[in-house]
Design a protein around this motif. Structure first.
Motif, short mmCIF file in Angstrom:
data_model
loop_
_atom_site.label_atom_id
_atom_site.label_comp_id
_atom_site.label_asym_id
_atom_site.label_seq_id
_atom_site.Cartn_x
_atom_site.Cartn_y
_atom_site.Cartn_z
N ARG A 8 0.82 -1.21 0.00
CA ARG A 8 0.00 0.00 0.00
C ARG A 8 0.85 1.26 0.00
NH1 ARG A 8 -5.41 -1.28 2.39
NH2 ARG A 8 -5.41 -3.53 2.79
N ALA A 9 0.27 2.31 -0.49
CA ALA A 9 0.84 3.66 -0.40
C ALA A 9 -0.24 4.57 0.14
CB ALA A 9 1.31 4.14 -1.77
N ASP A 10 0.04 5.20 1.27
CA ASP A 10 -0.92 6.12 1.88
C ASP A 10 -2.24 5.41 2.19
OD1 ASP A 10 -1.38 8.66 2.89
OD2 ASP A 10 -2.34 9.38 1.05
N GLY A 11 -2.14 4.12 2.57
CA GLY A 11 -3.33 3.36 2.93
C GLY A 11 -4.09 2.79 1.76
N ARG A 12 -3.64 3.02 0.53
CA ARG A 12 -4.34 2.54 -0.65
C ARG A 12 -3.51 1.44 -1.31
NH1 ARG A 12 -7.86 6.93 -2.64
NH2 ARG A 12 -7.59 6.11 -4.77
N CYS A 13 -4.15 0.36 -1.74
CA CYS A 13 -3.44 -0.75 -2.38
C CYS A 13 -2.91 -0.31 -3.75
CB CYS A 13 -4.37 -1.94 -2.56
SG CYS A 13 -4.82 -2.74 -1.01
N LEU A 14 -1.79 -0.91 -4.12
CA LEU A 14 -1.15 -0.58 -5.40
C LEU A 14 -1.61 -1.52 -6.50
CD1 LEU A 14 2.55 0.02 -4.28
CD2 LEU A 14 0.74 1.71 -4.59
N ASP A 15 -2.04 -0.96 -7.61
CA ASP A 15 -2.35 -1.73 -8.81
C ASP A 15 -1.44 -1.20 -9.91
OD1 ASP A 15 -3.46 -3.29 -10.79
OD2 ASP A 15 -5.15 -1.93 -11.14
N ILE A 16 -0.33 -1.89 -10.14
CA ILE A 16 0.72 -1.39 -11.03
C ILE A 16 0.70 -2.16 -12.34
CG2 ILE A 16 3.19 -0.98 -11.30
CD1 ILE A 16 3.28 -1.07 -8.16
N LYS A 17 0.51 -1.46 -13.43
CA LYS A 17 0.52 -2.04 -14.77
C LYS A 17 1.80 -1.64 -15.47
CE LYS A 17 -3.66 -3.64 -14.18
NZ LYS A 17 -3.89 -5.08 -13.95
N VAL A 18 2.52 -2.62 -16.00
CA VAL A 18 3.81 -2.36 -16.64
C VAL A 18 3.72 -2.69 -18.12
CG1 VAL A 18 6.28 -2.90 -16.66
CG2 VAL A 18 5.01 -2.92 -14.49
N ALA A 19 3.98 -1.70 -18.96
CA ALA A 19 3.99 -1.90 -20.41
C ALA A 19 5.42 -1.90 -20.91
CB ALA A 19 3.19 -0.79 -21.09
N SER A 20 5.74 -2.82 -21.79
CA SER A 20 7.07 -2.88 -22.40
C SER A 20 7.11 -1.93 -23.58
CB SER A 20 7.37 -4.32 -22.85
OG SER A 20 8.61 -4.40 -23.50
N ARG A 21 7.96 -0.89 -23.50
CA ARG A 21 8.03 0.12 -24.55
C ARG A 21 9.48 0.44 -24.87
NH1 ARG A 21 3.80 3.85 -24.71
NH2 ARG A 21 4.94 4.77 -26.46
N ALA A 22 9.84 0.37 -26.14
CA ALA A 22 11.20 0.73 -26.55
C ALA A 22 11.46 2.19 -26.21
CB ALA A 22 11.39 0.49 -28.05
N ALA A 23 12.63 2.48 -25.67
CA ALA A 23 12.92 3.83 -25.18
C ALA A 23 12.85 4.87 -26.29
CB ALA A 23 14.29 3.86 -24.51
N HIS A 24 13.34 4.53 -27.48
CA HIS A 24 13.33 5.53 -28.55
C HIS A 24 11.90 5.86 -28.98
CE1 HIS A 24 12.83 2.09 -31.34
NE2 HIS A 24 12.34 2.98 -32.17
N GLU A 25 10.99 4.88 -28.89
CA GLU A 25 9.60 5.15 -29.26
C GLU A 25 8.95 6.10 -28.24
OE1 GLU A 25 7.68 1.40 -29.51
OE2 GLU A 25 8.69 0.80 -31.36
N VAL A 26 9.24 5.89 -26.97
CA VAL A 26 8.71 6.78 -25.94
C VAL A 26 9.27 8.18 -26.11
CG1 VAL A 26 8.55 7.22 -23.47
CG2 VAL A 26 8.35 4.88 -24.33
N ALA A 27 10.59 8.27 -26.35
CA ALA A 27 11.23 9.58 -26.52
C ALA A 27 10.62 10.32 -27.71
CB ALA A 27 12.74 9.41 -26.71
N ASP A 28 10.37 9.60 -28.81
CA ASP A 28 9.75 10.23 -29.98
C ASP A 28 8.32 10.68 -29.66
OD1 ASP A 28 12.02 9.84 -31.46
OD2 ASP A 28 11.29 8.05 -32.50
N ALA A 29 7.60 9.88 -28.87
CA ALA A 29 6.23 10.23 -28.52
C ALA A 29 6.17 11.52 -27.72
CB ALA A 29 5.57 9.09 -27.74
N PHE A 30 7.20 11.77 -26.91
CA PHE A 30 7.23 13.01 -26.15
C PHE A 30 7.35 14.23 -27.06
CE2 PHE A 30 8.53 10.56 -22.28
CZ PHE A 30 7.55 11.05 -21.44
N GLY A 31 7.77 14.00 -28.30
CA GLY A 31 7.89 15.11 -29.24
C GLY A 31 6.57 15.51 -29.85
N GLN A 32 5.53 14.70 -29.65
CA GLN A 32 4.22 15.03 -30.20
C GLN A 32 3.55 16.08 -29.32
OE1 GLN A 32 3.49 13.60 -33.15
NE2 GLN A 32 5.48 12.57 -32.91
N ARG A 33 2.70 16.85 -29.93
CA ARG A 33 1.95 17.88 -29.19
C ARG A 33 0.45 17.69 -29.42
NH1 ARG A 33 6.02 18.12 -27.01
NH2 ARG A 33 7.36 19.90 -26.56
N PRO A 34 -0.37 17.69 -28.36
CA PRO A 34 0.06 17.89 -26.97
C PRO A 34 0.66 16.61 -26.37
CG PRO A 34 -2.29 17.54 -27.05
CD PRO A 34 -1.83 17.60 -28.48
N VAL A 35 1.50 16.78 -25.37
CA VAL A 35 2.12 15.64 -24.70
C VAL A 35 1.22 15.20 -23.56
CG1 VAL A 35 4.12 14.83 -23.39
CG2 VAL A 35 4.44 16.40 -25.30
#
Length: 595
Positions: free
Chosen positions: A87-114
């Motif tokens: 838990r964090a601050d009394g709330r249970c954690l539900d963590i979803k992990v997506a596999s994403r190539a770093a260069h694809e994420v970096a390129d996506a940050f270049g889109q507007r709006p971010v």
């Protein structure tokens, strides 16, 4: 994703021995204090301690994007957090992990709006975070390093033996030379524009060349030559690079020209390869001397519209779980080193490392953002080849002697330097030459001396275009009564460069001038800038690179002229250095070309 997919759980398929960052400020919206020391995070707020058992209360959803190599370990810790109702601050954690190539994420940050769909990003290297911050202006904050992995050269047993493994040590320069010449094993690498492993490897080669060759131009030329050789067998991604290794140990596979017998890769990638029985022959690792590069897996917080205080607390809590012993064990099981980079003997041995290979050596100082930008420019023009139109001022002032050069003129030194720059280009590059001065060709201020064509192309007499262009450079001479017809020439040359744009190449226009526009009857500066704004097309970029020679060159006007094209202006006080300034400017422009 195919035979060479990395594991999706925290337990390797096969274990056992084989055959015989820079700190960033972080403001936490919740006010929770975390202490970060050498990548380890300690929670000081009792509200962040785990609550065992089943979650019967509120849940906080946290979305994480992680590099494919580390994503399985991150998922394992996220799964444990759900199982144990952390838990964090009394709330249970539900963590979803997506596999994403770093260069694809970096390129996506270049889109507007971010507006990314995740609150935490774990790329394989801080260079991606730095790039996003420098180029995109997106607010990111690195809270710590989760793991590290040094970059080495992995080779199948036969190739490793031919290289003298494990007894023989190599510098980066020696290692790349040994694997890119003659009958050397085929060496593969992931595209540096898409892979931190590829780019950091190229950075170490460049640093080694600079150390061994005092002449910076010669060192850069050696690095460019190595980049060309690496490009011949470059794969689009780290996974695709791994897929080029032999699938079995047969002689046919060893001779297959499509297979690489060696790769520049991370220790963790070699570990993953060697712990999967169906991935082909095990790899041996050669660790270059002089300091290796390493991946550093920064835990990066993304400031977006979905990051409310609860998610901020959840992100900090998850960082704590990843940094605790259980989280670090999950990372070790997949072949990662701890945040300090200390070698784990079991990990190293499984990955293919053996003494006396220097696998315990400290990493080299990471390259600066400026150095990486220059390398990306070099790689871009290496991969794409170049199409350059060179426009040289031939006004009378170019005949002025340059102090300290025994009476030689600006034009004398410019010609010599341009001929020197010509040697840096390959037969597939396309280069042409114009000269300009007022009323040079009737009412025109400009004259094309050599068309922009392949340097390796041949004329009717059998000579190459390189030869013809060298002759054209040699013929340049100041016009005794000529003034600087800069604006009309710039417009005509840019219109020609745009109309003859070559897809798949790095297109640019290079103008050398030592004065101000002296043609009162031609186009004005405002009108020129307006026309260049209309001509420029980001999808078919032709940056204009202006080299201002001497103190009289009008850099103020040149800055305005190059701006619409995405180009740059460079002051050159010594014309004998034109080749160095020009090549660096081309590489810098190449690093900004969309890929």
């Amino acid at each position: 994703m195919g035979r060479h997919s990395l594991p999706d759980d925290s337990t390797p398929a096969r274990t056992g021995a084989r055959r015989g960052a820079r700190p960033r400020a972080l403001v936490l919206a919740t006010g929770v204090v975390l202490t970060v020391v050498a990548g380890t995070v300690v929670a000081l707020d009792n509200g962040l301690l785990p609550f065992g058992g089943t979650c019967g209360g509120e849940v906080t959803r946290l979305d994480v994007a992680a590099s494919p190599d580390i994503a399985p370990a991150i998922r394992a810790v996220a799964h444990s957090a759900r199982e144990e109702a952390a838990r964090a601050d009394g709330r249970c954690l539900d963590i979803k992990v997506a596999s994403r190539a770093a260069h694809e994420v970096a390129d996506a940050f270049g889109q507007r709006p971010v507006d990314p769909e995740f609150q935490v990003w774990i790329p394989d290297s801080s260079l991606w975070v730095d790039r996003v911050g420098a180029e995109r202006g997106t607010p990111l904050a690195t809270a710590g390093t989760l793991a590290t992995s040094p970059i080495a050269l992995g080779a199948v047993p036969k190739a490793a033996t031919s290289l003298g493994w494990p007894a023989k040590n190599y510098t980066w320069t020696e290692l790349t030379r040994a694997t890119t010449s003659g009958d050397a094993p085929h060496l593969g690498v992931a595209d540096p524009s898409r892979s931190a492993t590829g780019l950091l490897s190229l950075a170490r080669v460049s640093a080694a060349n600079a150390k061994e060759t005092p002449d910076r131009t010669a060192a850069d030329a050696r690095t460019a030559a190595t980049a060309r050789l690496l490009n011949q067998r470059a794969a689009d991604s780290d996974r695709q690079a791994m897929a080029t290794l032999p699938r079995d140990g047969s002689a046919a596979e060893q001779r297959n020209p499509r297979r690489n017998q060696a790769l520049l890769l991370s220790e963790q990638a070699a570990f993953a390869h060697n712990t999967h029985a169906d991935d082909g022959p095990d790899l041996d690792l050669l660790y270059p001397e002089g300091g290796t590069a390493r991946l550093d897996y920064p835990y990066t917080l993304v400031d977006n519209s979905e990051t409310d205080p609860e998610r901020s607390r959840a992100a900090n809590r998850f960082l704590t779980l990843l940094s605790e012993p259980a989280g670090q064990r999950a990372l070790r099981r997949l072949g990662f080193r701890d945040p300090t980079g200390e070698a784990d003997p079991k990990v190293v041995r499984t990955a293919g490392g053996r003494a006396p290979q220097p696998y315990t050596a400290a990493p080299a100082e990471p390259p600066t953002a400026k150095e990486l930008q220059a390398l990306m420019g070099m790689w871009t023009i290496t991969v794409q080849n170049a199409r350059l139109s060179t426009v040289v001022d031939a006004s009378a002032s170019m005949g002025a002697p340059v102090p300290g050069h025994n009476g030689r003129s600006r034009m004398d030194l410019a010609k010599k330097s341009l001929l020197q720059a010509l040697t840096s280009f390959t037969s597939e590059d396309e280069i042409g030459l114009w000269k300009f001065a007022t009323t040079l060709d009737g009412d025109k201020d400009y004259l094309e001396l050599s068309p922009t064509e392949r340097l390796g192309g041949r004329d009717k007499d059998g000579s190459t275009h390189r030869d013809a262009l060298a002759d054209a450079f040699g013929s340049l001479a100041p016009q005794p009564q000529g003034a600087t017809g800069l604006y009309d020439t710039t417009l005509a040359a840019y219109e020609k460069a745009r109309s003859t744009y070559a897809s798949g190449k790095f297109n640019a226009l290079v103008i050398l001038t030592d004065g101000t526009n002296d043609d009162a009857h031609g186009i004005g500066l405002d009108a020129l800038v307006s026309k260049l704004e209309k001509l420029s097309d980001p999808k078919r970029p032709v940056p204009l690179i202006a080299l201002a020679i001497g103190p009289e060159a009008d850099t103020s006007a040149l800055h305005r002229i190059v701006a619409p094209t995405g180009g740059s202006t460079h002051r050159v006080s010594d014309p004998s250095q034109i080749h160095q300034v020009m090549l660096k400017a081309i590489m810098a422009a190449g690093s900004n070309v969309p890929r």
